[in-house]
Design a protein around this motif. Structure first.
Motif, PDB file in Angstrom:
ATOM      1  N   ARG A   1      38.633  32.624   7.205  1.00 32.85           N
ATOM      2  CA  ARG A   1      37.764  33.356   5.826  1.00 32.85           C
ATOM      3  C   ARG A   1      36.593  32.304   5.540  1.00 32.85           C
ATOM      4  NH1 ARG A   1      39.388  37.195   3.054  1.00 32.85           N
ATOM      5  NH2 ARG A   1      41.482  38.337   3.417  1.00 32.85           N
ATOM      6  N   VAL A   2      35.662  32.900   4.901  1.00 32.45           N
ATOM      7  CA  VAL A   2      34.640  32.090   4.424  1.00 32.45           C
ATOM      8  C   VAL A   2      34.708  31.685   3.005  1.00 32.45           C
ATOM      9  CG1 VAL A   2      32.237  32.187   3.681  1.00 32.45           C
ATOM     10  CG2 VAL A   2      32.826  33.048   5.696  1.00 32.45           C
ATOM     11  N   LEU A   3      35.112  30.494   2.895  1.00 36.83           N
ATOM     12  CA  LEU A   3      35.254  30.123   1.305  1.00 36.83           C
ATOM     13  C   LEU A   3      33.981  30.005   0.501  1.00 36.83           C
ATOM     14  CD1 LEU A   3      37.338  26.825   2.288  1.00 36.83           C
ATOM     15  CD2 LEU A   3      38.173  28.970   1.577  1.00 36.83           C
ATOM     16  N   ALA A   4      32.942  29.914   1.329  1.00 39.13           N
ATOM     17  CA  ALA A   4      31.539  29.553   0.542  1.00 39.13           C
ATOM     18  C   ALA A   4      30.613  29.532   1.413  1.00 39.13           C
ATOM     19  CB  ALA A   4      31.685  28.433  -0.660  1.00 39.13           C
ATOM     20  N   SER A   5      29.330  29.669   1.049  1.00 43.16           N
ATOM     21  CA  SER A   5      28.306  29.667   1.971  1.00 43.16           C
ATOM     22  C   SER A   5      26.960  29.495   1.011  1.00 43.16           C
ATOM     23  CB  SER A   5      27.984  30.889   2.936  1.00 43.16           C
ATOM     24  OG  SER A   5      27.874  32.043   2.013  1.00 43.16           O
ATOM     25  N   GLY A   6      25.848  29.139   1.353  1.00 40.44           N
ATOM     26  CA  GLY A   6      25.142  28.800   0.704  1.00 40.44           C
ATOM     27  C   GLY A   6      24.498  27.268   1.044  1.00 40.44           C
ATOM     28  N   SER A   7      23.629  26.879  -0.259  1.00 40.02           N
ATOM     29  CA  SER A   7      23.213  25.328   0.083  1.00 40.02           C
ATOM     30  C   SER A   7      24.261  24.447  -0.697  1.00 40.02           C
ATOM     31  CB  SER A   7      21.835  25.196  -0.643  1.00 40.02           C
ATOM     32  OG  SER A   7      22.049  25.165  -2.129  1.00 40.02           O
ATOM     33  N   GLN A   8      24.193  23.196  -0.292  1.00 40.25           N
ATOM     34  CA  GLN A   8      25.222  22.256  -1.044  1.00 40.25           C
ATOM     35  C   GLN A   8      25.289  22.248  -2.684  1.00 40.25           C
ATOM     36  OE1 GLN A   8      26.633  17.765  -0.580  1.00 40.25           O
ATOM     37  NE2 GLN A   8      25.327  18.399   1.065  1.00 40.25           N
ATOM     38  N   ILE A   9      24.077  22.528  -3.045  1.00 41.85           N
ATOM     39  CA  ILE A   9      23.958  22.458  -4.593  1.00 41.85           C
ATOM     40  C   ILE A   9      24.522  23.591  -5.072  1.00 41.85           C
ATOM     41  CG2 ILE A   9      22.355  22.547  -6.313  1.00 41.85           C
ATOM     42  CD1 ILE A   9      20.507  20.881  -4.575  1.00 41.85           C
ATOM     43  N   ASP A  10      23.979  24.786  -4.452  1.00 44.18           N
ATOM     44  CA  ASP A  10      24.889  26.098  -4.687  1.00 44.18           C
ATOM     45  C   ASP A  10      26.303  26.011  -4.841  1.00 44.18           C
ATOM     46  OD1 ASP A  10      22.157  27.109  -5.252  1.00 44.18           O
ATOM     47  OD2 ASP A  10      22.306  28.118  -3.079  1.00 44.18           O
TER      48      ASP A  10
ATOM     49  N   GLN B   1      30.063  15.265  -5.344  1.00 48.46           N
ATOM     50  CA  GLN B   1      29.023  15.892  -4.426  1.00 48.46           C
ATOM     51  C   GLN B   1      29.416  15.985  -3.203  1.00 48.46           C
ATOM     52  OE1 GLN B   1      25.981  13.375  -5.988  1.00 48.46           O
ATOM     53  NE2 GLN B   1      24.686  15.138  -5.752  1.00 48.46           N
ATOM     54  N   ALA B   2      30.266  14.985  -2.619  1.00 49.68           N
ATOM     55  CA  ALA B   2      30.465  15.043  -1.008  1.00 49.68           C
ATOM     56  C   ALA B   2      31.127  16.140  -0.744  1.00 49.68           C
ATOM     57  CB  ALA B   2      31.506  13.868  -0.901  1.00 49.68           C
ATOM     58  N   LEU B   3      30.486  16.667   0.411  1.00 43.93           N
ATOM     59  CA  LEU B   3      31.124  18.039   1.223  1.00 43.93           C
ATOM     60  C   LEU B   3      32.310  17.914   1.432  1.00 43.93           C
ATOM     61  CD1 LEU B   3      29.161  20.166   1.993  1.00 43.93           C
ATOM     62  CD2 LEU B   3      29.307  19.569   4.334  1.00 43.93           C
ATOM     63  N   SER B   4      32.951  16.949   1.702  1.00 43.38           N
ATOM     64  CA  SER B   4      34.559  16.765   2.148  1.00 43.38           C
ATOM     65  C   SER B   4      35.188  17.100   0.484  1.00 43.38           C
ATOM     66  CB  SER B   4      34.889  15.436   2.536  1.00 43.38           C
ATOM     67  OG  SER B   4      34.141  14.305   1.765  1.00 43.38           O
ATOM     68  N   SER B   5      34.560  16.618  -0.701  1.00 42.28           N
ATOM     69  CA  SER B   5      35.410  16.691  -1.656  1.00 42.28           C
ATOM     70  C   SER B   5      35.280  18.253  -2.091  1.00 42.28           C
ATOM     71  CB  SER B   5      34.597  15.701  -2.704  1.00 42.28           C
ATOM     72  OG  SER B   5      35.159  15.905  -4.003  1.00 42.28           O
ATOM     73  N   ILE B   6      34.123  18.796  -2.017  1.00 42.51           N
ATOM     74  CA  ILE B   6      33.791  20.307  -2.383  1.00 42.51           C
ATOM     75  C   ILE B   6      35.068  21.063  -1.553  1.00 42.51           C
ATOM     76  CG2 ILE B   6      32.634  22.344  -2.465  1.00 42.51           C
ATOM     77  CD1 ILE B   6      29.964  20.361  -2.454  1.00 42.51           C
ATOM     78  N   PHE B   7      35.011  20.674  -0.285  1.00 39.10           N
ATOM     79  CA  PHE B   7      35.856  21.416   0.706  1.00 39.10           C
ATOM     80  C   PHE B   7      37.574  21.148   0.353  1.00 39.10           C
ATOM     81  CE2 PHE B   7      38.059  22.344   4.607  1.00 39.10           C
ATOM     82  CZ  PHE B   7      37.627  23.610   5.075  1.00 39.10           C
ATOM     83  N   GLU B   8      37.647  20.068  -0.105  1.00 39.86           N
ATOM     84  CA  GLU B   8      39.104  19.583  -0.751  1.00 39.86           C
ATOM     85  C   GLU B   8      39.476  20.453  -1.645  1.00 39.86           C
ATOM     86  OE1 GLU B   8      40.379  15.649  -2.093  1.00 39.86           O
ATOM     87  OE2 GLU B   8      39.731  15.269   0.049  1.00 39.86           O
ATOM     88  N   ARG B   9      38.589  20.594  -2.847  1.00 35.93           N
ATOM     89  CA  ARG B   9      38.802  21.187  -3.956  1.00 35.93           C
ATOM     90  C   ARG B   9      38.904  22.934  -3.733  1.00 35.93           C
ATOM     91  NH1 ARG B   9      37.114  19.353  -9.186  1.00 35.93           N
ATOM     92  NH2 ARG B   9      37.442  17.144  -9.014  1.00 35.93           N
ATOM     93  N   MET B  10      38.045  23.353  -2.731  1.00 31.84           N
ATOM     94  CA  MET B  10      38.101  24.895  -2.561  1.00 31.84           C
ATOM     95  C   MET B  10      39.386  25.180  -1.640  1.00 31.84           C
ATOM     96  SD  MET B  10      34.240  25.580  -1.308  1.00 31.84           S
ATOM     97  CE  MET B  10      33.987  27.105  -2.006  1.00 31.84           C
ATOM     98  N   THR B  11      39.906  24.300  -0.871  1.00 31.65           N
ATOM     99  CA  THR B  11      41.074  24.667  -0.094  1.00 31.65           C
ATOM    100  C   THR B  11      42.262  24.349  -0.796  1.00 31.65           C
ATOM    101  OG1 THR B  11      40.969  22.518   1.035  1.00 31.65           O
ATOM    102  CG2 THR B  11      40.116  24.504   1.862  1.00 31.65           C
ATOM    103  N   ARG B  12      42.332  23.743  -1.935  1.00 40.25           N
ATOM    104  CA  ARG B  12      43.338  23.497  -2.760  1.00 40.25           C
ATOM    105  C   ARG B  12      44.239  24.470  -3.136  1.00 40.25           C
ATOM    106  NH1 ARG B  12      41.485  19.245  -7.282  1.00 40.25           N
ATOM    107  NH2 ARG B  12      41.331  17.898  -5.576  1.00 40.25           N
TER     108      ARG B  12
END
Lengths: 306, 253
Positions: free
Chosen positions: A211-220, A295-306
């Protein structure tokens, strides 16, 4: 700007095994990262984009066309697969010439294309006489990249191209991708190592479990899902002096200096990050990097998959 | 602007795949192997000189009965589909089918390179065999031509059959041996026309010229052998172009 890739309710199944599940997203021109852990569906999506697989349902458009059984469109795509296997008995120029011929390039023009591509992929000419089987991993990745960019494609799709490369090799690879982008080629690059792509890509498609969790710029992406952390990491030439400078302005709740790394805890992180160049002014210190932990991508990803 | 939008070269996929194969077959290791095969074949057959009186007839019996009618079918049926299958197994085929080339053209490229790969070994052996035949006085001009033409069409036909099998199964070696057992040995032994379905039957007819010493270029037999190969190519191309393969594994289409 018109997106170069558009997916609408796209699904792909391998029998009963899920590859991608009802995903919709758009990818604009530029360098886009396709991120997610192993098994997220990145390779399936790449195979769909390069026309190797047909969608089970939904639609996928690349430059407005379906990539499946579409040789005209494939002529505008370059693809670098994840797997390492290359024809070990061939020399890189010969292999690239053969691939150019398969693409329909007249034989007389293949040598120029092949050598130009190897130059662009920064494979030293002293290695061209050797057979690919004798190459190191980094050299093989360059040959793989060369075959993908040989025909000046409009979109290059790279599946985990930095696997196994040392930090120097990764950095150089990133430079090549930036050069490609500057030359007008869009790049879609996948990786399960998120920080690899963080400073390279202008946009991202984040995948997990098909599944797509999110797409767009890192800031978005960050705006929609991530809270600011009060912890900020700074790499600079004089951490103690910078900490004292910031503390004098009453901005810090605490700090930790270690070598060139300074970790600070601030009261208003969002304001701090928006204004840091001004706040640092007056301190005779060279700043290399400023990062908010979240801000780190890994941190964003971690939060989204939590 | 992409280089691929104008002046698309004709049969570029076939040329490209063949070029790769030729490069692989001309490495020092491959050339040394072929030289060893040629020398070994020559020396083995020269042992027939130990019995000078029967050397010629024994030579003809060995070449026709063993080399052409037994070794060639088994060798070609188990090796002909190797190019396609190794591309699929190693995953290097991914570099080919994301390019703007038709799958039929790619398949023809695989088949021709399969033929080259098979014939590089068979041809080397045949050089040794022919030289031994000339040295033993067992091979005249007509027989020499007959032998070479027969071997070329037999290799082409069996390679095409093996390619067709490999287009739908990774177990093409086992199925190739089944094919040899049932069609070549089984059907080939049934009289009243059924035996015509076997390539070996026609090869045997062509090799009659070997014993007579003046060659036997029977066009009918050549046509049967080539037609069988052609059916294999058409079948294989149709299956390959319509199948979805799992790259990098032994899984079936």
């Amino acid at each position: 700007m018109k997106p170069i890739i558009q997916a609408q309710e796209l699904s792909c199944f391998y029998g009963i095994v899920l590859g991608l599940n009802n995903v919709s997203f758009e990818v604009p021109a530029g360098i886009t990262g396709l991120v997610g852990p192993n098994g997220a569906g990145k390779s399936t999506l790449i195979k769909l984009i390069t026309g190797q697989l047909a969608p089970s349902s939904g639609t996928l458009r690349v430059f407005g066309e379906s990539p499946r059984n579409n040789p005209k469109l494939l002529g505008h795509l370059g693809y670098c697969p994840e797997r390492e296997q290359l024809p070990k008995d061939l020399r890189p120029v010969d292999w690239l010439r053969a691939l150019a011929s398969v693409s329909g390039t007249p034989w007389g023009e293949t040598k120029v294309l092949a050598t130009k591509a190897l130059d662009r992929a920064r494979l030293g000419q002293e290695h061209w006489k050797k057979r690919i089987g004798t190459y190191s991993k980094g050299m093989k990745q360059r040959v793989k990249l060369a075959q993908a960019i040989m025909h000046d494609p409009k979109l290059v799709v790279l599946d985990e191209p930095m696997n196994g490369l040392d930090p120097m090799g990764r950095s150089e690879f990133g430079e090549i991708l930036k050069e490609l982008h500057q030359g007008g080629t869009s790049v879609l690059v996948s990786s399960h190592i998120l920080h690899e792509l963080e400073f390279l890509c202008s946009g991202f498609v984040m995948l997990n479990w098909g599944r797509v969790l999110a797409s767009g710029s890192q800031i978005d992406i960050r705006k929609t899902v991530v809270e600011w952390s009060d912890e900020i990491s700074i790499r600079c030439s004089q951490p103690s002096e910078l900490a004292a400078h910031l503390q004098a302005q009453g901005l810090l709740r605490g700090f930790l200096a270690d070598g060139q790394d300074l970790t600070i805890w601030v009261n208003e992180p969002e304001n701090f990050l928006a204004q840091w160049p001004t706040l640092f002014a007056g301190c005779d210190c060279q700043i290399f990097e400023v990062r908010n932990k979240n801000q780190a991508l890994s941190s964003i990803f971690e939060r989204m998959t939590r | 602007m992409s280089h691929l939008t104008s002046n698309k070269a004709r049969l570029g996929a076939i040329k490209g795949v063949l070029f790769m194969r030729i490069q692989e077959l001309t490495t020092p290791a491959a050339l040394s192997r072929n030289a060893i095969v040629a020398v070994a074949s020559f020396l083995l057959l020269m042992l027939l000189r130990l019995d000078v009186d029967n050397a010629a007839s024994r030579y003809q019996g060995l070449v026709a009965g063993l080399f052409v009618l037994k070794f060639l079918p088994i060798f070609c049926l188990t090796k002909g589909g190797e190019t396609l299958r190794s591309e699929l197994k190693e995953g290097t085929i991914e570099y080919l089918w994301v390019r703007p080339a038709s799958k039929v053209e790619l398949y023809l490229g695989f088949m021709l390179s399969g033929f080259l790969g098979t014939f590089s070994i068979v041809g080397s052996a045949l050089v040794g065999i022919s030289l031994a035949g000339l040295a033993l006085g067992a091979l005249g001009g007509g027989a020499f031509l007959s032998l070479w033409l027969t071997v070329v069409v037999v290799v082409a036909s069996f390679t095409a059959i093996s390619g067709a099998i490999s287009s739908f199964s990774s177990k093409f070696v086992v199925l190739g041996i089944f094919y040899y057992s049932f069609v070549e040995l089984g059907l080939g032994a049934i009289p009243n026309g059924v035996q015509r379905l076997a390539v070996s039957f026609h090869a045997k007819t062509l090799l009659n010229g070997l014993t007579s010493g003046d060659g036997n270029l029977e066009l009918n037999s050549f046509a049967w052998i080539l037609a069988t190969g052609l059916i294999g190519i058409v079948l294989g191309a149709a299956i390959f172009s319509q199948s979805r393969y799992v790259v990098g594994s032994e899984k079936e289409a």
